[in-house]
Write a protein that holds these residues in place. Structure first.
Motif, short mmCIF file in Angstrom:
data_model
loop_
_atom_site.label_atom_id
_atom_site.label_comp_id
_atom_site.label_asym_id
_atom_site.label_seq_id
_atom_site.Cartn_x
_atom_site.Cartn_y
_atom_site.Cartn_z
N SER A 191 0.84 -1.21 0.00
CA SER A 191 0.00 0.00 0.00
C SER A 191 0.87 1.25 0.00
O SER A 191 2.00 1.25 0.48
CB SER A 191 -0.93 0.02 1.21
N ASP A 229 -1.77 5.60 -4.22
CA ASP A 229 -2.25 4.40 -4.90
C ASP A 229 -2.88 4.80 -6.22
O ASP A 229 -3.64 5.78 -6.28
CB ASP A 229 -3.32 3.70 -4.05
N THR A 277 -6.16 -0.22 -4.60
CA THR A 277 -6.02 -0.37 -3.15
C THR A 277 -6.42 -1.79 -2.76
O THR A 277 -6.98 -2.54 -3.56
CB THR A 277 -6.89 0.65 -2.40
N ASP A 278 -6.17 -2.16 -1.52
CA ASP A 278 -6.42 -3.54 -1.08
C ASP A 278 -7.88 -3.97 -1.19
O ASP A 278 -8.17 -5.15 -1.35
CB ASP A 278 -5.90 -3.76 0.34
#
Length: 168
Positions: A6, A134, A139-140
């Motif tokens: 991240s 990002d 993103t996650d």
């Protein structure tokens, strides 16, 4: 294999930034990351200074005019780290950088770098004014194996008129 990193974790642990040249090959940042710079560009206030090195318009970071609102997200824009300089301030080891600033979508006209001033280069930018960001949709929460779960709610708190849809 791709390993997700991240932007916030890189911001916490990466004190020294790599230049564009240093990122070539195996030493690059993850594909989901790009560098962003806080810079309050105002077309009416930016002096035009041509670089003798053929690098376009070049200005020096002015820490005296950088107020706390310079570090607001509205002043964050994509940038490329071109060079790293050692700080000339005694007692500090903070590196300074030369960056190529770019426009981002959503900027107002007076905040956009005009095409005739491109490339727009800022020298002596402190590390604190550069951060990792990002790329959109990386993103996650967008990972294939991200955890997702339905939220079940009882029917009781909703009026009957809200529940008139046919089940799918």
């Amino acid at each position: 294999a791709y390993e997700y990193v991240s932007a916030s974790s890189l911001n916490q642990r990466q004190a020294e930034l790599r230049t564009d040249k240093e990122q070539r090959g195996a030493n690059s940042y993850p594909n989901n990351i790009f560098t962003s710079c806080y810079y309050d560009y105002n077309n009416a206030m930016v002096p035009t200074q041509s670089s003798d090195a053929g690098r376009g318009n070049q200005v020096r970071w002015d820490s005296s005019s950088s107020s706390s609102n310079t570090f607001e997200s509205r002043h964050l824009r994509p940038c490329i780290v071109m060079d790293r300089l050692q700080s000339a301030t005694p007692g500090t080891d903070e590196n300074l950088y030369t960056v190529l600033l770019m426009n981002r979508p959503g900027l107002r006209q007076h905040q956009r770098i005009p095409k005739h001033k491109s490339p727009f280069i800022v020298t002596h930018v402190p590390r604190r004014a550069i951060q990792f960001s990002d790329k959109m949709y990386t993103t996650d929460q967008h990972l294939n194996d991200a955890f997702r779960h339905e939220i079940g709610l009882p029917d009781a708190p909703y009026p009957a008129i809200w529940k008139d849809l046919e089940p799918h």
